[in-house]
Design an enzyme around this catalytic site. Structure first.
Site, PDB file in Angstrom:
ATOM      1  N   GLU A  10       0.855  -1.785  -0.286  1.00  0.00           N
ATOM      2  CA  GLU A  10      -0.091   0.124  -0.036  1.00  0.00           C
ATOM      3  C   GLU A  10       0.937   1.476   0.300  1.00  0.00           C
ATOM      4  O   GLU A  10       1.681   1.162   0.656  1.00  0.00           O
ATOM      5  CB  GLU A  10      -0.819   0.036   0.993  1.00  0.00           C
ATOM      6  CG  GLU A  10      -0.647  -0.512   2.610  1.00  0.00           C
ATOM      7  CD  GLU A  10      -1.445  -0.480   3.535  1.00  0.00           C
ATOM      8  OE1 GLU A  10      -1.924   0.298   4.357  1.00  0.00           O
ATOM      9  OE2 GLU A  10      -1.607  -1.665   3.769  1.00  0.00           O
ATOM     10  N   ASP A 122      -6.160   8.962   2.277  1.00  0.00           N
ATOM     11  CA  ASP A 122      -5.768   8.499   3.341  1.00  0.00           C
ATOM     12  C   ASP A 122      -4.865   9.438   4.236  1.00  0.00           C
ATOM     13  O   ASP A 122      -3.352   9.495   3.433  1.00  0.00           O
ATOM     14  CB  ASP A 122      -4.314   6.839   3.498  1.00  0.00           C
ATOM     15  CG  ASP A 122      -4.436   6.301   5.140  1.00  0.00           C
ATOM     16  OD1 ASP A 122      -5.566   7.060   5.770  1.00  0.00           O
ATOM     17  OD2 ASP A 122      -3.984   5.942   5.089  1.00  0.00           O
ATOM     18  N   HIS A 183       3.605   0.836   2.493  1.00  0.00           N
ATOM     19  CA  HIS A 183       3.810   0.189   4.327  1.00  0.00           C
ATOM     20  C   HIS A 183       3.499  -1.712   3.260  1.00  0.00           C
ATOM     21  O   HIS A 183       2.624  -1.899   2.435  1.00  0.00           O
ATOM     22  CB  HIS A 183       2.145  -0.101   5.098  1.00  0.00           C
ATOM     23  CG  HIS A 183       2.175   1.300   5.371  1.00  0.00           C
ATOM     24  ND1 HIS A 183       1.246   1.356   6.036  1.00  0.00           N
ATOM     25  CD2 HIS A 183       3.480   2.174   5.853  1.00  0.00           C
ATOM     26  CE1 HIS A 183       1.586   2.792   6.754  1.00  0.00           C
ATOM     27  NE2 HIS A 183       2.924   2.644   6.731  1.00  0.00           N
TER      28      HIS A 183
END
Length: 533
Positions: A10, A122, A183
């Site tokens: 991600e 995000d 990540h």
């Protein structure tokens, strides 16, 4: 017991408006996500947060919600991104075709893609979360697909009346003190003691930056000190173990949220890596970590060459290794030895070779054999002549480019032009991105064809549950009410309630498992009827 395991990457992308440093990044990110979604027809399924548990800690406890930092509440998107920014309304009135009502709360901009991935806002960044894959090459492939999705989003924003063109970077810091993450996620056996994970992965993560680092101009979190370092993220880590991801960042993250059968699986959430453009670097990032996890699960590391590499001061070592592109920095171990990061990696490689030989003999699978071979090749290059690894490793390729500018124009490391080159390295536009220009000229090694990456933009992997998720969206999108990593929820005629199809086993829902069933079911109603009997 190989490099093959369920993994995903991600990436939060950097975003800006040229000439407007005050632009609201959360709203910009929402515009980018919604611009990509604007071409989709039918309804847009929502993301299902029901089974998420971001405050559960692998050390055996759960943080009280009232005591958690808002950024940890990823199951409450409005709070996790911050309250006031979520209410910004700076979109131009004539941009309604691209910026939907969701921009009134930009944190809700969220798209589930037919390739099984998630694309959403995000922490004020557009984030692409790849579908679950099984091999390091596929991790590279669907990660690269994310770059094309961001590129298309950028182009759609630029073509929308009333919206300012944005620039998007696959990097991890703005050079002014802010960092955003790339990540990795690895599914592993829950029976493996988490203490062993901490013991054996800490020295591995501290040292693997020698081939996974993206490189950065500037030292320190705010880049105020002149110099060049190996990793973009290293300076932002402050503790060895912890649950947080945006503050007091830990080398080992303890979030215990498997998105799978809890009793069987743990999802190792790795936050200590950089966004890599070089395909070999991404392959090694995922492949070597998967091999170390296989050794951990098998209980193989104690007594192996990598079995006793505990570092005296891991956080300090992480910073010091990053600050030494000559790779001669010695890391002090608890037993008094001093090793370079490359020597630590050699120990892990030696253990991995012995492990694979013991478990597979001559029958090692091609994916594992490739990782072992490339691991050895890159370490050999880094040890003998750092710049010889410029075709495979981001920070080396970037450093060689920067040294060319420095030599030609006599630039010091604190010169603004070098910082601009650093940023331009990761620009997703082929006509601007320096990495992409090197790739076009054949100056970095490619593992995949452009056609393979383009195919992954719209199609899911066939060998994980991402196939079921992606195909359901492609075939029955108007009937998919919501989805998550571990479920697809249908809203079908004739049913009094939404129908949840759980996908808790990541290796079920593959093409082999459900392909024929999907082919038989012309509608979502047919599929739900077949699944429920």
């Amino acid at each position: 017991m190989s490099v093959r395991r369920v993994v995903g990457i991600e990436t939060e992308y950097g975003i800006s408006v040229p000439g407007d440093p005050g632009a609201n990044p959360m709203l910009l990110s929402a515009q980018v996500v919604n611009a990509y979604a604007s071409a989709a027809t039918g309804s847009r399924p929502r993301w299902d947060y029901e089974d998420e548990a971001p405050l559960r800690d692998a050390r055996g406890f759960e943080v009280e919600r009232a005591a958690a930092h808002p950024s940890q509440l990823t199951d409450e998107p409005g709070r996790s991104a911050g309250g006031t920014a979520a209410r910004s309304r700076r979109a131009a009135p004539n941009a309604s075709d691209v910026v939907s009502a969701e921009t009134e709360d930009p944190t809700m901009a969220n798209v589930i893609l037919t390739n099984g991935a998630r694309f959403y806002v995000d922490h004020a960044h557009p984030e692409y979360s790849s579908p679950e894959v099984l091999t390091p090459r596929d991790a590279v492939r669907w990660d690269r697909a994310g770059e094309l999705i961001l590129l298309e989003s950028l182009r759609r924003v630029a073509a929308s009346p009333g919206l300012a063109p944005v620039t998007i970077y696959k990097n991890n810091t703005d050079g002014k003190g802010a960092s955003y993450g790339t990540h990795e996620n690895y599914l592993m056996d829950r029976a493996t003691p988490f203490g062993d994970v901490v013991r054996h992965l800490t020295p591995f993560f501290v040292s693997r930056q020698v081939f996974t680092g993206a490189g950065r101009v500037g030292l320190g979190q705010d880049s105020r000190r002149a110099g060049f370092q190996v990793s973009q993220r290293a300076d932002f880590f402050e503790v060895e173990v912890g649950l947080e991801t945006t503050m007091k960042r830990p080398i080992i993250n303890t979030r215990d949220e498997p998105h799978a059968t809890v009793e069987k699986y743990r999802r190792l959430h790795v936050i200590v890596g950089d966004a890599t453009m070089c395909e070999v670097a991404t392959l090694l990032k995922v492949g070597t970590t998967s091999l170390v996890l296989s050794m951990l699960e098998a209980g193989y590391l104690p007594g192996s060459p990598a079995g006793d590499l505990l570092m005296a001061e891991p956080v300090r070592a992480l910073h010091e290794v990053s600050h030494d592109p000559g790779l001669r920095q010695l890391v002090r171990l608890r037993d008094g030895r001093r090793l370079t990061a490359v020597q630590v990696q050699w120990a892990y490689l030696e253990a991995a070779r012995a492990f694979v030989a013991d478990r597979f003999g001559a029958d090692v699978d091609a994916d594992t054999a490739e990782v072992l071979t490339r691991w050895e090749q890159v370490l050999t290059k880094l040890e003998t002549d750092v710049f010889s690894a410029a075709r495979e490793v981001d920070w080396v390729a970037k450093l060689r480019l920067l040294e060319g500018y420095r030599s030609r124009d006599g630039l010091a490391w604190d010169h603004a032009r070098l910082q601009a080159v650093d940023l331009q390295w990761s620009d997703v536009r082929p006509e601007k991105g320096l990495y992409l220009k090197l790739a076009e000229r054949g100056q970095v090694e490619r593992l995949l064809t452009d056609a393979e990456v383009r195919h992954a933009v719209e199609h899911p992997p066939t060998d994980t549950r991402a196939y079921f998720r992606g195909e359901c969206l492609a075939r029955y999108g108007s009937r998919v009410a919501a989805a998550s990593w571990d479920s697809v929820i249908f809203d079908v005629a004739g049913r009094g309630a939404l129908q949840r199809v759980p996908t808790l086993e990541p290796l079920r829902g593959t093409k082999e498992h459900v392909g024929a069933l999907l082919d038989r079911c012309a509608t979502a109603e047919d599929l739900v009827a077949a699944l429920t009997g």
